[in-house]
Design a protein around this motif. Structure first.
Motif, PDB file in Angstrom:
ATOM      1  N   LYS A  53       1.484  -1.342  -0.340  1.00  0.00           N
ATOM      2  CA  LYS A  53      -0.169  -0.057   0.083  1.00  0.00           C
ATOM      3  C   LYS A  53       0.883   1.325   0.051  1.00  0.00           C
ATOM      4  N   ASP A  54       1.855   1.699   0.563  1.00  0.00           N
ATOM      5  CA  ASP A  54       2.985   2.408   0.183  1.00  0.00           C
ATOM      6  C   ASP A  54       3.603   2.243  -0.522  1.00  0.00           C
ATOM      7  N   MET A  55       3.573   2.252  -1.450  1.00  0.00           N
ATOM      8  CA  MET A  55       4.380   1.702  -2.459  1.00  0.00           C
ATOM      9  C   MET A  55       3.385   2.333  -3.767  1.00  0.00           C
ATOM     10  N   ALA A  56       2.304   1.287  -3.650  1.00  0.00           N
ATOM     11  CA  ALA A  56       1.189   2.150  -4.425  1.00  0.00           C
ATOM     12  C   ALA A  56       0.955   4.103  -4.189  1.00  0.00           C
ATOM     13  N   MET A  57       0.992   4.139  -2.429  1.00  0.00           N
ATOM     14  CA  MET A  57       0.870   5.735  -3.048  1.00  0.00           C
ATOM     15  C   MET A  57       2.353   6.860  -2.604  1.00  0.00           C
ATOM     16  N   PHE A  58       2.944   5.832  -2.777  1.00  0.00           N
ATOM     17  CA  PHE A  58       3.722   6.382  -2.904  1.00  0.00           C
ATOM     18  C   PHE A  58       4.217   7.170  -4.293  1.00  0.00           C
ATOM     19  N   TRP A  59       3.703   5.420  -4.989  1.00  0.00           N
ATOM     20  CA  TRP A  59       4.497   6.290  -6.916  1.00  0.00           C
ATOM     21  C   TRP A  59       3.211   6.486  -7.342  1.00  0.00           C
ATOM     22  N   GLY A  60       2.397   6.734  -6.964  1.00  0.00           N
ATOM     23  CA  GLY A  60       0.625   7.285  -7.559  1.00  0.00           C
ATOM     24  C   GLY A  60       1.057   9.087  -7.011  1.00  0.00           C
ATOM     25  N   LYS A  61       2.097   9.516  -6.141  1.00  0.00           N
ATOM     26  CA  LYS A  61       2.072  10.915  -5.795  1.00  0.00           C
ATOM     27  C   LYS A  61       2.653  11.567  -6.899  1.00  0.00           C
ATOM     28  N   LEU A  62       3.934  10.222  -6.861  1.00  0.00           N
ATOM     29  CA  LEU A  62       4.936  11.015  -8.495  1.00  0.00           C
ATOM     30  C   LEU A  62       4.331  10.866  -9.488  1.00  0.00           C
ATOM     31  N   PHE A  63       3.722   9.909 -10.330  1.00  0.00           N
ATOM     32  CA  PHE A  63       1.993   9.607 -11.244  1.00  0.00           C
ATOM     33  C   PHE A  63       1.325  10.719 -10.638  1.00  0.00           C
ATOM     34  N   GLY A  64       0.491  11.438 -10.224  1.00  0.00           N
ATOM     35  CA  GLY A  64      -0.298  12.213 -10.028  1.00  0.00           C
ATOM     36  C   GLY A  64       0.395  13.504 -10.360  1.00  0.00           C
ATOM     37  N   ILE A  65       1.793  14.107 -10.313  1.00  0.00           N
ATOM     38  CA  ILE A  65       2.242  15.232 -10.451  1.00  0.00           C
ATOM     39  C   ILE A  65       2.481  15.565 -12.142  1.00  0.00           C
ATOM     40  N   ASN A  66       2.781  13.725 -12.849  1.00  0.00           N
ATOM     41  CA  ASN A  66       3.461  13.718 -14.036  1.00  0.00           C
ATOM     42  C   ASN A  66       1.684  13.847 -14.848  1.00  0.00           C
ATOM     43  N   PHE A  67       0.657  13.187 -14.507  1.00  0.00           N
ATOM     44  CA  PHE A  67      -0.070  13.202 -14.862  1.00  0.00           C
ATOM     45  C   PHE A  67      -0.815  14.687 -14.839  1.00  0.00           C
ATOM     46  N   ALA A  68      -1.053  15.323 -13.684  1.00  0.00           N
ATOM     47  CA  ALA A  68      -0.971  16.954 -14.289  1.00  0.00           C
ATOM     48  C   ALA A  68      -0.639  17.524 -15.661  1.00  0.00           C
ATOM     49  N   LEU A  69       0.408  17.457 -15.028  1.00  0.00           N
ATOM     50  CA  LEU A  69       2.068  18.248 -16.377  1.00  0.00           C
ATOM     51  C   LEU A  69       0.949  18.031 -17.296  1.00  0.00           C
ATOM     52  N   GLY A  70       0.790  16.806 -17.626  1.00  0.00           N
ATOM     53  CA  GLY A  70       0.627  15.918 -19.202  1.00  0.00           C
ATOM     54  C   GLY A  70      -0.583  16.442 -19.495  1.00  0.00           C
ATOM     55  N   VAL A  71      -1.301  16.154 -18.958  1.00  0.00           N
ATOM     56  CA  VAL A  71      -2.714  16.998 -18.849  1.00  0.00           C
ATOM     57  C   VAL A  71      -2.530  18.568 -19.398  1.00  0.00           C
ATOM     58  N   ALA A  72      -2.006  18.937 -19.106  1.00  0.00           N
ATOM     59  CA  ALA A  72      -2.272  20.883 -19.386  1.00  0.00           C
ATOM     60  C   ALA A  72      -1.169  20.781 -20.079  1.00  0.00           C
ATOM     61  N   THR A  73      -0.217  20.282 -20.861  1.00  0.00           N
ATOM     62  CA  THR A  73       0.693  20.192 -22.058  1.00  0.00           C
ATOM     63  C   THR A  73       0.528  19.843 -23.262  1.00  0.00           C
ATOM     64  N   GLY A  74      -1.040  18.445 -22.911  1.00  0.00           N
ATOM     65  CA  GLY A  74      -2.165  17.837 -24.495  1.00  0.00           C
ATOM     66  C   GLY A  74      -2.697  19.033 -24.583  1.00  0.00           C
ATOM     67  N   GLY A 510      10.509  10.638  -0.235  1.00  0.00           N
ATOM     68  CA  GLY A 510      10.220   9.373   0.388  1.00  0.00           C
ATOM     69  C   GLY A 510       9.706   8.822   0.384  1.00  0.00           C
ATOM     70  N   PRO A 511       9.266   7.807   0.891  1.00  0.00           N
ATOM     71  CA  PRO A 511       7.735   6.961   0.864  1.00  0.00           C
ATOM     72  C   PRO A 511       7.230   7.392   2.466  1.00  0.00           C
ATOM     73  N   ASP A 512       8.011   7.673   3.355  1.00  0.00           N
ATOM     74  CA  ASP A 512       7.375   8.803   4.476  1.00  0.00           C
ATOM     75  C   ASP A 512       6.435   9.604   4.509  1.00  0.00           C
ATOM     76  N   GLU A 513       6.370  10.125   3.556  1.00  0.00           N
ATOM     77  CA  GLU A 513       5.342  11.330   3.670  1.00  0.00           C
ATOM     78  C   GLU A 513       4.278  11.000   3.424  1.00  0.00           C
ATOM     79  N   HIS A 514       4.250   9.911   2.555  1.00  0.00           N
ATOM     80  CA  HIS A 514       2.555   9.185   2.989  1.00  0.00           C
ATOM     81  C   HIS A 514       2.418   8.521   3.771  1.00  0.00           C
TER      82      HIS A 514
END
Length: 532
Positions: A53-74, A510-514
């Motif tokens: 769960k920690d892995m999914a939440m942490f990598w999900g946060k980085l995914f969210g950053i990338n997703f938001a900027l991908g939408v803006a550029t697209g 790092g993942p501690d923030e999650h």
């Protein structure tokens, strides 16, 4: 069709290439991380082990950053079709606009809706419900890619359309042919799986950073191992689908495949070499400093040992009758527009399949009009048009080779990484951790080279064999295009800077923030750094 200032056309092409390349820096990681998050969360739901769960939440946060900027550029890129490519949009809008509209309604809004539920629903939804949401996000992002690539495939291999002399546009014939265009299906899988490669090396690289600093070691070791295994499978799939696309280009876009291979003369199987190195020269139509592997090219492209691959010189000669027929089609179409005589319409229909070559020839005709020229002038126009059917061979040749080289190197990197991870020897081999960390941007670079190969290889057409690029852009001024280009370059550079800043910031935290409960204890567990 009115002729457009060549400088405006080139600036429009450069601006679209710039915005597309910027946008495509975000897309592959979005595509790949979604299914990797779903895989991590699946393990969590099945096993109940909180680290996943920690892995999914942490990598999900980085995914969210990338997703938001991908939408803006697209989003801004899609508006360029109307602002900078109005002739293309008018001529091909039905074919291109329909898949994009479906993408927005079916995929983009679906993905955007469920992304919010994925981020904020951890404590509000049951485990199975949240897992279903994560899979819907992954499905939405990949459906989005599917519809965009269906639109793109219609430009490369037009299916389900015909030219209407009354409306002067390509008209929709068959939605089924558009959706099930073989080029679209192959490109979709190839592009999506390339995104999985990007995500795998992204996760491995950041995990390597933690392992090198002896932080979050159990979290990083698990993430690294899952990403390495995911990467091996993805890389094999990318290479396999690349072979399928090469075979399809051989059949549908012979000029592209000949440019990719730097093949000026028709190959003589079975001896045709696959060129590892060459310096193609479009103007002199030859290669310099060729280094190749004998016997490889013919089976690589044709999957047979005795089938020739047509070279660019022969393709130019084969284009001559199509150019002459296209001039006849354009002349008949102009007469029909003036007279509406059935004889002129019949003459057009006889040559309509080659109309695109008539459009292409207009840039070399006196007064840019092929409808009222003498037979001698027709011969000159045909000879001038024949070299124009080829793309920039140097760009296509090297973008393809750089993509292939990087793809093969990723397979080796994933294989070695997976082996060392399974043997629990990662931290003893710090060189592989350093290599993974510094390799994070390389899959994105490989996808950019792949996009350049596909799109530059289609030139000089926006719609292959139907509409030339020089007729497709809007009639802006050079000043407008220069200011617009500078503005987009500045805006997108800010987006890239924001992406890098946020990614570095949250990766370092790092993942501690999650989760303040579990991963901090895991990060200080030095007794068994890779035991799991």
């Amino acid at each position: 069709m009115d002729m457009i200032d060549p400088t405006v056309v080139e600036l429009s092409r450069f601006q679209f290439a710039l915005t597309a390349l910027y946008h495509f820096m975000f897309v592959p990681l979005t595509l790949g991380l979604t299914f990797m998050l779903a895989a991590m969360e699946t393990v969590y739901v099945v096993t109940g082990r909180k680290i996943y769960k920690d892995m999914a939440m942490f990598w999900g946060k980085l995914f969210g950053i990338n997703f938001a900027l991908g939408v803006a550029t697209g989003i801004t890129m899609e508006f360029e079709f109307g602002t900078n490519w109005s002739m293309y949009s008018r001529y091909f809008g039905d074919m291109f606009g329909t898949p994009l509209a479906i993408e927005g309604l079916m995929a983009f809004f679906m993905e955007s809706t469920f992304v919010g539920m994925m981020f904020f629903g951890w404590d509000r939804l049951s485990k199975p419900a949240h897992l279903a949401i994560t899979y819907l996000v992954a499905l939405g992002s990949n459906l989005s890619a599917l519809w965009i690539l269906i639109a793109n495939a219609s430009m490369n291999v037009p299916e389900g359309t015909h030219f209407d002399p009354e409306t002067m546009r390509l008209q929709f014939d068959s939605f089924v042919k558009v959706v099930f265009n073989p080029d679209a299906q192959a490109k979709f899988v190839h592009t999506s799986v390339a995104g999985y490669v990007c995500a795998s090396l992204f996760v491995m690289g950041i995990s390597s950073f933690y392992l090198l600093r002896k932080q979050h070691r159990q979290f990083a070791a698990r993430s690294f191992r899952m990403a390495a295994l995911f990467g091996i499978i993805s890389t094999v799939a990318v290479i396999t689908l690349g072979d399928v696309l090469g075979r399809m280009d051989y059949e549908k876009q012979p000029t592209k495949i000949a440019a990719i291979e730097g093949l000026w003369e028709t190959s003589q199987p079975p001896y045709a070499p696959w060129l590892l190195f060459a310096l193609p020269d479009n103007e002199k139509q030859t290669n310099y400093l060729e280094i190749g592997v004998p016997y490889v090219l013919t089976p690589l492209i044709t999957h047979e040992f005795d089938k020739p691959i047509t070279g660019m010189h022969e393709l130019q000669n084969e284009a001559e009758p199509h150019i002459r027929s296209g001039i006849e089609a354009l002349s008949a179409l102009k007469r029909y527009g003036q007279t509406h005589d059935q004889t002129d319409l019949d003459a057009f229909r006889q040559h309509k399949e080659d109309l695109g070559f008539g459009f292409l020839a207009t840039q070399f005709a006196p007064g840019q009009d092929v409808t009222n020229i003498s037979p001698d002038e027709v011969n000159k126009v045909v000879e001038a048009t024949k070299p124009a059917i080829l793309p920039n061979v140097f760009v296509v040749f090297w973008s393809f080779r750089l993509m292939v080289f990087l793809g093969l190197s990723f397979f080796l990197l994933f294989a070695v990484s997976a082996y060392l991870s399974l043997k629990k020897q990662l931290e003893r081999n710090r060189w592989i951790l350093h290599l993974c960390m510094w390799s994070i941007p390389l899959p994105v670079l490989a996808t950019e080279f792949g996009w350049i190969t596909a799109e530059a290889g289609r030139q000089p057409w926006t719609v292959f064999n139907r509409l030339p690029t020089f007729l497709s852009s809007s009639t802006h001024s050079v000043t407008y295009m220069a200011i617009s280009l500078a503005g987009f370059a500045l805006l997108y550079s800010i987006f890239i800077a924001a992406e890098l800043y946020l990614m570095f910031k949250f990766a370092r935290l790092g993942p501690d923030e999650h989760d303040t409960h579990g991963t901090s204890a895991l990060s200080h567990n030095a007794a068994a750094p890779a035991a799991h």
